[in-house]
Design a protein around this motif. Structure first.
Motif, PDB file in Angstrom:
ATOM      1  N   ARG A 115      -6.478  -6.234   4.299  1.00 48.21           N
ATOM      2  CA  ARG A 115      -6.064  -5.905   4.013  1.00 48.21           C
ATOM      3  C   ARG A 115      -6.433  -5.263   2.766  1.00 48.21           C
ATOM      4  NH1 ARG A 115      -4.551  -5.015   7.735  1.00 48.21           N
ATOM      5  NH2 ARG A 115      -3.886  -6.364   9.026  1.00 48.21           N
ATOM      6  N   ARG A 116      -7.004  -6.144   1.282  1.00 47.62           N
ATOM      7  CA  ARG A 116      -7.544  -5.548   0.111  1.00 47.62           C
ATOM      8  C   ARG A 116      -8.641  -4.376   0.589  1.00 47.62           C
ATOM      9  NH1 ARG A 116      -6.674  -8.187  -4.809  1.00 47.62           N
ATOM     10  NH2 ARG A 116      -7.702  -6.641  -5.618  1.00 47.62           N
ATOM     11  N   ALA A 117      -9.375  -4.167   1.433  1.00 44.54           N
ATOM     12  CA  ALA A 117     -10.493  -3.357   1.906  1.00 44.54           C
ATOM     13  C   ALA A 117      -9.477  -2.273   2.574  1.00 44.54           C
ATOM     14  CB  ALA A 117     -10.949  -3.996   3.025  1.00 44.54           C
ATOM     15  N   ARG A 118      -8.235  -2.768   2.679  1.00 43.64           N
ATOM     16  CA  ARG A 118      -8.038  -0.916   3.321  1.00 43.64           C
ATOM     17  C   ARG A 118      -6.684  -0.478   2.122  1.00 43.64           C
ATOM     18  NH1 ARG A 118      -5.690  -0.758   8.972  1.00 43.64           N
ATOM     19  NH2 ARG A 118      -7.759  -1.216  10.233  1.00 43.64           N
ATOM     20  N   GLY A 119      -6.742  -0.913   0.480  1.00 47.89           N
ATOM     21  CA  GLY A 119      -5.632  -0.636  -0.133  1.00 47.89           C
ATOM     22  C   GLY A 119      -4.934  -0.686  -0.484  1.00 47.89           C
ATOM     23  N   TYR A 120      -4.951  -2.145   0.116  1.00 52.81           N
ATOM     24  CA  TYR A 120      -3.830  -3.331  -0.279  1.00 52.81           C
ATOM     25  C   TYR A 120      -3.234  -4.013  -1.558  1.00 52.81           C
ATOM     26  CZ  TYR A 120      -1.615  -3.031   4.290  1.00 52.81           C
ATOM     27  OH  TYR A 120      -0.816  -2.181   5.037  1.00 52.81           O
ATOM     28  N   ARG A 121      -2.468  -3.785  -2.282  1.00 50.45           N
ATOM     29  CA  ARG A 121      -2.567  -4.163  -4.253  1.00 50.45           C
ATOM     30  C   ARG A 121      -1.030  -5.361  -4.443  1.00 50.45           C
ATOM     31  NH1 ARG A 121      -6.701  -3.716  -3.208  1.00 50.45           N
ATOM     32  NH2 ARG A 121      -8.559  -1.816  -4.135  1.00 50.45           N
ATOM     33  N   ASP A 131       0.917   5.034  -0.584  1.00 53.51           N
ATOM     34  CA  ASP A 131       0.638   6.492  -1.034  1.00 53.51           C
ATOM     35  C   ASP A 131       1.560   7.369  -0.741  1.00 53.51           C
ATOM     36  OD1 ASP A 131      -1.221   9.117  -1.021  1.00 53.51           O
ATOM     37  OD2 ASP A 131      -3.081   8.212   0.335  1.00 53.51           O
ATOM     38  N   ARG A 148       0.821  -1.411  -0.217  1.00 52.71           N
ATOM     39  CA  ARG A 148       0.160  -0.112  -0.045  1.00 52.71           C
ATOM     40  C   ARG A 148       1.241   1.568  -0.077  1.00 52.71           C
ATOM     41  NH1 ARG A 148      -4.191   1.977   4.774  1.00 52.71           N
ATOM     42  NH2 ARG A 148      -4.809   3.738   3.561  1.00 52.71           N
ATOM     43  N   ARG A 204       0.425  10.819   1.859  1.00 51.20           N
ATOM     44  CA  ARG A 204       0.435  10.650   2.929  1.00 51.20           C
ATOM     45  C   ARG A 204       1.945  10.022   3.633  1.00 51.20           C
ATOM     46  NH1 ARG A 204      -4.722   6.745   3.719  1.00 51.20           N
ATOM     47  NH2 ARG A 204      -3.843   7.330   6.216  1.00 51.20           N
TER      48      ARG A 204
END
Length: 88
Positions: free
Chosen positions: A72-78, A14, A12, A17
């Motif tokens: 983890r996918r819901a939190r934006g991890y790819r 960004d 993840r 941030r």
């Protein structure tokens, strides 16, 4: 004995941030043949933290593996994409 290997590495990132995190999941057999789920997470470029979960059956380890992956996918991890090697 594990029927199939389970290994996952997600990130993840960004830049706005100042966030650069990784998360790994792997199911491996112990010396006694029982499944073990290994979790590792932290800032990219560090060793991070580790947590180990031992199970009696592979199905239990896979269920936790999939639950953690969904979180983890819901939190934006790819999954990190890898560029193919080219010869020039």
């Amino acid at each position: 004995m594990l029927i199939q290997p389970y290994h996952l590495y997600v990130e993840r990132v960004d830049p706005d941030r100042n966030m650069a995190r990784f998360y790994t999941l792997a199911i491996e057999p112990t010396l006694f043949g029982t499944p073990r789920l290994l979790r590792r997470w932290g800032r990219i470029g560090t060793l991070g933290r580790t947590m180990v979960h031992d199970f009696e059956r592979e199905e239990e380890a896979v269920a936790l593996f999939l639950d953690l992956l969904r979180e983890r996918r819901a939190r934006g991890y790819r999954v990190k994409s890898v560029e193919p090697l080219t010869r020039g």
